[in-house]
Design a protein around this motif. Structure first.
Motif, PDB file in Angstrom:
ATOM      1  N   THR A  69      -6.929 104.496  59.310  1.00 21.99           N
ATOM      2  CA  THR A  69      -5.850 104.634  58.344  1.00 21.99           C
ATOM      3  C   THR A  69      -4.532 104.814  59.082  1.00 21.99           C
ATOM      4  N   LEU A  70      -3.576 103.966  58.761  1.00 22.42           N
ATOM      5  CA  LEU A  70      -2.241 104.043  59.346  1.00 22.42           C
ATOM      6  C   LEU A  70      -1.303 104.606  58.286  1.00 22.42           C
ATOM      7  N   GLU A  71      -0.840 105.824  58.496  1.00 27.99           N
ATOM      8  CA  GLU A  71       0.144 106.415  57.590  1.00 27.99           C
ATOM      9  C   GLU A  71       1.502 106.347  58.277  1.00 27.99           C
ATOM     10  N   ILE A  91      -0.641 101.591  72.528  1.00 30.94           N
ATOM     11  CA  ILE A  91      -1.747 100.913  71.861  1.00 30.94           C
ATOM     12  C   ILE A  91      -2.152  99.747  72.744  1.00 30.94           C
ATOM     13  N   TYR A  92      -3.432  99.715  73.086  1.00 28.47           N
ATOM     14  CA  TYR A  92      -3.969  98.613  73.885  1.00 28.47           C
ATOM     15  C   TYR A  92      -4.608  97.596  72.966  1.00 28.47           C
ATOM     16  N   MET A  93      -4.406  96.317  73.283  1.00 26.71           N
ATOM     17  CA  MET A  93      -5.076  95.233  72.579  1.00 26.71           C
ATOM     18  C   MET A  93      -5.704  94.331  73.622  1.00 26.71           C
ATOM     19  N   GLU A 126      -1.374  92.811  62.216  1.00 25.82           N
ATOM     20  CA  GLU A 126       0.032  92.833  61.797  1.00 25.82           C
ATOM     21  C   GLU A 126       0.458  94.242  61.394  1.00 25.82           C
ATOM     22  N   ALA A 127      -0.414  94.961  60.691  1.00 23.25           N
ATOM     23  CA  ALA A 127      -0.099  96.340  60.288  1.00 23.25           C
ATOM     24  C   ALA A 127       0.023  97.249  61.504  1.00 23.25           C
ATOM     25  N   VAL A 128      -0.827  97.041  62.523  1.00 24.54           N
ATOM     26  CA  VAL A 128      -0.730  97.839  63.749  1.00 24.54           C
ATOM     27  C   VAL A 128       0.597  97.565  64.451  1.00 24.54           C
ATOM     28  N   HIS A 129       1.000  96.289  64.520  1.00 22.88           N
ATOM     29  CA  HIS A 129       2.284  95.946  65.142  1.00 22.88           C
ATOM     30  C   HIS A 129       3.447  96.596  64.390  1.00 22.88           C
ATOM     31  N   GLU A 130       3.426  96.533  63.070  1.00 20.45           N
ATOM     32  CA  GLU A 130       4.493  97.145  62.274  1.00 20.45           C
ATOM     33  C   GLU A 130       4.516  98.664  62.450  1.00 20.45           C
ATOM     34  N   GLU A 138       4.588 101.572  72.322  1.00 22.19           N
ATOM     35  CA  GLU A 138       4.438 100.306  73.031  1.00 22.19           C
ATOM     36  C   GLU A 138       3.038  99.739  72.819  1.00 22.19           C
ATOM     37  N   ILE A 139       2.954  98.418  72.655  1.00 23.16           N
ATOM     38  CA  ILE A 139       1.669  97.716  72.565  1.00 23.16           C
ATOM     39  C   ILE A 139       1.481  96.948  73.860  1.00 23.16           C
ATOM     40  N   LYS A 140       0.336  97.192  74.512  1.00 23.59           N
ATOM     41  CA  LYS A 140       0.028  96.521  75.768  1.00 23.59           C
ATOM     42  C   LYS A 140      -1.196  95.643  75.565  1.00 23.59           C
TER      43      LYS A 140
END
Length: 148
Positions: A69-71, A91-93, A126-130, A138-140
């Motif tokens: 859940t992303l609040e 956040i790692y992807m 997309e929700a994680v990026h937003e 930062e997203i790595k």
């Protein structure tokens, strides 16, 4: 307050289950023909542990419904733990696998490592990026290890 919940899948659960079943079969086959008493008891303990782990994996795969859940300013993990955005380093992807790394930790906790279910992958990513952009995280895009 914006609330977004997505169904997730435990990473590598099927692979772990398959490996444990193969190990159980090999050790059971070898244990039947072993005549040494002490090693046979040690093998029995190991087989019991592996069987317990197999039962745990089956329960986890078929009887739990993990979600993330992303609040607006925090994340609720698959184990229903709340993590504020200030606790999250990055956040790692790695392809489809996503991991949320906390400050002061070398590895990603297993409850913050997940895949999105099919059909929700693009919307979830997309929700994680937003969410990361909104909270300056930062997203790595790289390989990462988890802490089980």
């Amino acid at each position: 307050m914006e609330l977004i919940t997505y169904k997730t899948i435990y990473p590598r659960a099927w692979l772990s289950l398959l490996c444990m079943l193969v190990m159980e079969a090999i050790l059971l086959r070898d244990g039947i023909y072993d005549e040494n008493g002490i090693l046979k008891y040690l093998l029995l303990v190991i087989l019991t542990y592996i069987l317990g782990y197999i039962i745990f994996l089956i329960w986890r795969l078929f009887f739990t419904k993990p979600t993330i859940t992303l609040e607006s300013d925090h994340v609720i993990s698959t184990r229903h733990q709340r993590y504020d955005a200030s606790q999250i380093e990055c956040i790692y992807m790695n392809y489809r696998r996503i991991g949320i790394k906390l400050y002061g930790k070398r590895l990603v906790p297993i409850d913050l490592c997940f895949y999105f279910q099919r059909g929700q992958e693009s919307a979830g990513v997309e929700a994680v990026h937003e969410w990361a952009a909104r909270n300056d995280i930062e997203i790595k895009h790289r390989f990462f290890q988890t802490l089980a």
